[in-house]
Motif scaffolding. Sequence first.
Motif, PDB file in Angstrom:
ATOM      1  N   LEU A 176       0.973  -1.308  -0.059  1.00 29.57           N
ATOM      2  CA  LEU A 176       0.051  -0.109   0.060  1.00 29.57           C
ATOM      3  C   LEU A 176       0.668   1.204  -0.157  1.00 29.57           C
ATOM      4  CD1 LEU A 176      -2.778  -1.270   2.631  1.00 29.57           C
ATOM      5  CD2 LEU A 176      -3.128  -0.884   0.045  1.00 29.57           C
ATOM      6  N   ASP A 177       1.967   1.276   0.802  1.00 32.58           N
ATOM      7  CA  ASP A 177       2.795   2.509   0.618  1.00 32.58           C
ATOM      8  C   ASP A 177       3.408   2.653  -0.488  1.00 32.58           C
ATOM      9  OD1 ASP A 177       2.195   2.667   3.324  1.00 32.58           O
ATOM     10  OD2 ASP A 177       4.382   1.693   4.066  1.00 32.58           O
ATOM     11  N   GLU A 178       3.619   1.545  -1.625  1.00 34.97           N
ATOM     12  CA  GLU A 178       4.147   1.622  -2.837  1.00 34.97           C
ATOM     13  C   GLU A 178       3.066   2.127  -3.727  1.00 34.97           C
ATOM     14  OE1 GLU A 178       7.395   1.853  -3.763  1.00 34.97           O
ATOM     15  OE2 GLU A 178       7.876   1.507  -1.671  1.00 34.97           O
ATOM     16  N   GLY A 179       1.722   2.111  -3.274  1.00 36.53           N
ATOM     17  CA  GLY A 179       0.767   2.387  -4.145  1.00 36.53           C
ATOM     18  C   GLY A 179       0.117   1.254  -4.936  1.00 36.53           C
ATOM     19  N   TYR A 180       0.214  -0.101  -4.266  1.00 35.08           N
ATOM     20  CA  TYR A 180      -0.248  -1.456  -4.949  1.00 35.08           C
ATOM     21  C   TYR A 180      -1.389  -1.906  -4.202  1.00 35.08           C
ATOM     22  CZ  TYR A 180       3.788  -0.908  -8.174  1.00 35.08           C
ATOM     23  OH  TYR A 180       4.614  -0.600  -9.206  1.00 35.08           O
ATOM     24  N   LEU A 181      -2.384  -2.549  -4.704  1.00 35.97           N
ATOM     25  CA  LEU A 181      -3.382  -2.963  -3.755  1.00 35.97           C
ATOM     26  C   LEU A 181      -2.889  -4.455  -3.687  1.00 35.97           C
ATOM     27  CD1 LEU A 181      -6.804  -2.314  -5.850  1.00 35.97           C
ATOM     28  CD2 LEU A 181      -6.005  -1.523  -3.500  1.00 35.97           C
ATOM     29  N   PRO A 182      -3.092  -4.891  -2.332  1.00 37.85           N
ATOM     30  CA  PRO A 182      -2.580  -6.381  -2.001  1.00 37.85           C
ATOM     31  C   PRO A 182      -3.512  -7.406  -3.014  1.00 37.85           C
ATOM     32  CG  PRO A 182      -3.371  -5.232  -0.007  1.00 37.85           C
ATOM     33  CD  PRO A 182      -3.750  -4.315  -1.244  1.00 37.85           C
ATOM     34  N   ASN A 183      -2.815  -8.571  -3.400  1.00 32.71           N
ATOM     35  CA  ASN A 183      -3.515  -9.287  -4.106  1.00 32.71           C
ATOM     36  C   ASN A 183      -3.788 -10.890  -3.294  1.00 32.71           C
ATOM     37  OD1 ASN A 183      -1.115 -11.274  -4.367  1.00 32.71           O
ATOM     38  ND2 ASN A 183      -0.141  -9.645  -5.328  1.00 32.71           N
ATOM     39  N   ARG A 184      -4.152 -11.668  -4.096  1.00 30.91           N
ATOM     40  CA  ARG A 184      -4.769 -12.855  -3.199  1.00 30.91           C
ATOM     41  C   ARG A 184      -3.353 -14.125  -3.317  1.00 30.91           C
ATOM     42  NH1 ARG A 184      -5.005 -16.552  -0.959  1.00 30.91           N
ATOM     43  NH2 ARG A 184      -6.804 -18.182  -0.698  1.00 30.91           N
ATOM     44  N   TYR A 185      -2.388 -13.639  -4.064  1.00 32.54           N
ATOM     45  CA  TYR A 185      -1.254 -14.850  -4.177  1.00 32.54           C
ATOM     46  C   TYR A 185      -0.289 -14.546  -3.180  1.00 32.54           C
ATOM     47  CZ  TYR A 185      -3.295 -16.237  -8.693  1.00 32.54           C
ATOM     48  OH  TYR A 185      -4.177 -16.492  -9.574  1.00 32.54           O
ATOM     49  N   TRP A 186      -0.421 -15.386  -1.839  1.00 35.25           N
ATOM     50  CA  TRP A 186       0.307 -14.893  -0.654  1.00 35.25           C
ATOM     51  C   TRP A 186       0.787 -16.427  -0.089  1.00 35.25           C
ATOM     52  CZ3 TRP A 186      -1.493 -16.388   4.254  1.00 35.25           C
ATOM     53  CH2 TRP A 186      -2.965 -16.524   4.137  1.00 35.25           C
ATOM     54  N   GLY A 187       1.636 -16.411   0.716  1.00 32.59           N
ATOM     55  CA  GLY A 187       1.858 -17.794   1.296  1.00 32.59           C
ATOM     56  C   GLY A 187       3.203 -17.398   2.156  1.00 32.59           C
ATOM     57  N   ALA A 188       4.168 -18.577   2.065  1.00 30.67           N
ATOM     58  CA  ALA A 188       5.156 -18.403   3.032  1.00 30.67           C
ATOM     59  C   ALA A 188       6.581 -18.819   1.876  1.00 30.67           C
ATOM     60  CB  ALA A 188       5.200 -19.459   3.899  1.00 30.67           C
ATOM     61  N   VAL A 189       7.841 -18.499   2.387  1.00 30.95           N
ATOM     62  CA  VAL A 189       9.080 -18.854   1.665  1.00 30.95           C
ATOM     63  C   VAL A 189      10.001 -19.794   2.677  1.00 30.95           C
ATOM     64  CG1 VAL A 189       9.895 -16.663   2.047  1.00 30.95           C
ATOM     65  CG2 VAL A 189      10.975 -18.172   0.193  1.00 30.95           C
ATOM     66  N   LEU A 190      10.170 -20.596   2.292  1.00 35.42           N
ATOM     67  CA  LEU A 190      11.265 -21.308   3.168  1.00 35.42           C
ATOM     68  C   LEU A 190      12.655 -21.375   2.068  1.00 35.42           C
ATOM     69  CD1 LEU A 190       8.674 -22.530   4.423  1.00 35.42           C
ATOM     70  CD2 LEU A 190      10.088 -24.476   5.054  1.00 35.42           C
ATOM     71  N   PHE A 191      13.801 -20.974   2.647  1.00 30.57           N
ATOM     72  CA  PHE A 191      14.868 -21.074   2.030  1.00 30.57           C
ATOM     73  C   PHE A 191      15.746 -22.305   2.006  1.00 30.57           C
ATOM     74  CE2 PHE A 191      13.923 -16.749   3.358  1.00 30.57           C
ATOM     75  CZ  PHE A 191      14.108 -16.119   2.249  1.00 30.57           C
ATOM     76  N   GLN A 192      16.254 -22.395   0.737  1.00 29.67           N
ATOM     77  CA  GLN A 192      16.804 -23.719   0.374  1.00 29.67           C
ATOM     78  C   GLN A 192      17.967 -24.095   1.233  1.00 29.67           C
ATOM     79  OE1 GLN A 192      18.398 -23.874  -3.711  1.00 29.67           O
ATOM     80  NE2 GLN A 192      19.013 -25.894  -3.451  1.00 29.67           N
ATOM     81  N   GLU A 193      18.924 -23.056   1.433  1.00 30.72           N
ATOM     82  CA  GLU A 193      20.012 -23.330   2.193  1.00 30.72           C
ATOM     83  C   GLU A 193      19.866 -23.783   3.601  1.00 30.72           C
ATOM     84  OE1 GLU A 193      21.723 -19.242   3.195  1.00 30.72           O
ATOM     85  OE2 GLU A 193      20.252 -18.628   1.921  1.00 30.72           O
ATOM     86  N   TYR A 194      18.712 -23.699   4.127  1.00 30.01           N
ATOM     87  CA  TYR A 194      18.639 -24.252   5.458  1.00 30.01           C
ATOM     88  C   TYR A 194      17.769 -25.150   5.691  1.00 30.01           C
ATOM     89  CZ  TYR A 194      19.925 -19.047   6.374  1.00 30.01           C
ATOM     90  OH  TYR A 194      20.676 -17.899   6.391  1.00 30.01           O
ATOM     91  N   LEU A 195      17.265 -25.818   4.387  1.00 28.09           N
ATOM     92  CA  LEU A 195      16.323 -27.097   4.564  1.00 28.09           C
ATOM     93  C   LEU A 195      17.128 -28.277   5.441  1.00 28.09           C
ATOM     94  CD1 LEU A 195      15.077 -27.256   0.873  1.00 28.09           C
ATOM     95  CD2 LEU A 195      13.996 -26.363   2.991  1.00 28.09           C
ATOM     96  N   ASP A 196      18.335 -28.302   5.134  1.00 27.46           N
ATOM     97  CA  ASP A 196      19.062 -29.619   5.793  1.00 27.46           C
ATOM     98  C   ASP A 196      19.628 -29.144   7.134  1.00 27.46           C
ATOM     99  OD1 ASP A 196      18.356 -31.434   3.790  1.00 27.46           O
ATOM    100  OD2 ASP A 196      20.127 -30.744   2.591  1.00 27.46           O
ATOM    101  N   SER A 197      19.415 -27.887   7.650  1.00 25.16           N
ATOM    102  CA  SER A 197      19.996 -27.474   8.847  1.00 25.16           C
ATOM    103  C   SER A 197      19.117 -28.075  10.164  1.00 25.16           C
ATOM    104  CB  SER A 197      20.137 -26.165   9.048  1.00 25.16           C
ATOM    105  OG  SER A 197      18.877 -25.324   8.895  1.00 25.16           O
ATOM    106  N   GLU A 198      19.514 -27.446  11.331  1.00 28.43           N
ATOM    107  CA  GLU A 198      19.020 -27.892  12.437  1.00 28.43           C
ATOM    108  C   GLU A 198      17.767 -27.035  12.527  1.00 28.43           C
ATOM    109  OE1 GLU A 198      21.291 -27.548  15.805  1.00 28.43           O
ATOM    110  OE2 GLU A 198      22.632 -29.518  15.544  1.00 28.43           O
ATOM    111  N   ASN A 199      17.650 -26.027  11.916  1.00 27.92           N
ATOM    112  CA  ASN A 199      16.414 -24.867  12.043  1.00 27.92           C
ATOM    113  C   ASN A 199      15.977 -24.496  10.532  1.00 27.92           C
ATOM    114  OD1 ASN A 199      14.618 -23.163  12.330  1.00 27.92           O
ATOM    115  ND2 ASN A 199      15.952 -21.509  12.824  1.00 27.92           N
ATOM    116  N   PRO A 200      15.337 -25.333   9.764  1.00 26.77           N
ATOM    117  CA  PRO A 200      14.985 -25.425   8.553  1.00 26.77           C
ATOM    118  C   PRO A 200      13.929 -24.134   8.116  1.00 26.77           C
ATOM    119  CG  PRO A 200      13.956 -27.061   9.463  1.00 26.77           C
ATOM    120  CD  PRO A 200      14.862 -26.716  10.528  1.00 26.77           C
TER     121      PRO A 200
END
Length: 290
Positions: A176-200
Amino acid sequence: MSHANEVNHLKQANNNDIWLTISEMAKIHGISRQTLIYYDKIKLFSPSFVDANGYRYYSAEQIPLLREICFLKSIGIRLEDIKIGTNITCSDDAVDILRTQEQEIAGQIDILNKQMIQIRERIDVCKESFRDIHEEQKPSIQEFPERKAVWLPWDDEEVTHPGIHRTLSRIWNILLDEGYLPNRYWGAVLFQEYLDSENPLQNAGGCTFVPREMKDGPNTIIFPAGKYACMSKYGMPYETKYVQMLLQWIKENGYKVIGNIYDACIMDSIIYKNEREVDLCQLQIPIAPL
C-alpha cells in the motif's frame, strides 16, 4: 389576483413564453420534485417565478441550463463545482473542472480494473482449491513463470496461525505504501540453504507476489521460471514434515532442488467449511534433473 390570473399575467409579461410547473420540469429531466426544491435551496437552479401560494414555475428557456446541470451531475461532478461550471460556461475554469473529473474517473477505472483482476484471481483460486482438495499429498510437476515477491521473516511469536497473518498484514502495508493493492497470491517462503540444517525455518516468513514493475528492495525475492514439484496439503507453512515428504519424492524421482520453497495458501481455514483447523496450501519447489 387568482392563481390562474397570476400565471396568465406572467405569460403576457414574458411574451407568452412556455411555463412549466415543478412536476413538469422534473419529469422532462428524469429527476424528482424534491431534487428541484433542493437545487433552489442551495441556489444552484431556481424557478423563474413563485406565486403567492408557493407554486414554482420554470421558463422553457431554463431547460438547457437544467439539462447541463443534470449532465454534469451524471458524470460525477460535485454540486458545488457545478455551481461554478454553469456560471462560467466553457471558460478555462470550466474546462479545468471537467479535466479534474476526467482524472478522477480515470483513477476509479484503474482501481476497478485492479479489483476485476482480483475477482478473477479469486475465481481461479476457488477452482484450484476444488481440484487440490481431491489431490491432497499427490505430488506432481507444474511449470510456472518467473514471479516476484515481497517477503518478511517471521519472528518467534509469529510461527502460529494468527502470527502468519500479522506478518502478511505488514507485507500488505508495504504494498500500500508503494501504491499497490494487496493480491490474493500469498503464502510463505522457506529458504533452500537451511532445509538440511537444525533450523529449516531460519529466515522463513510470509510473502506475497507483486507486480514486475514494483521497485526492488531488501525484501524482494524472485521465484524463477521453470518446473516445480508441487503437492497440496492441509497444513501450516511452518509444519516442515510436508516439505520433507515432497523433498523425498523429488529425490526418488531423479530431481534436485534448485531454489527456495514457496508454500502457497490456496484457501484459509476460516473460508472453507471443514473439520480441520489448518489452511489448504500447495508446496512449490523448483527442480531440475539430477
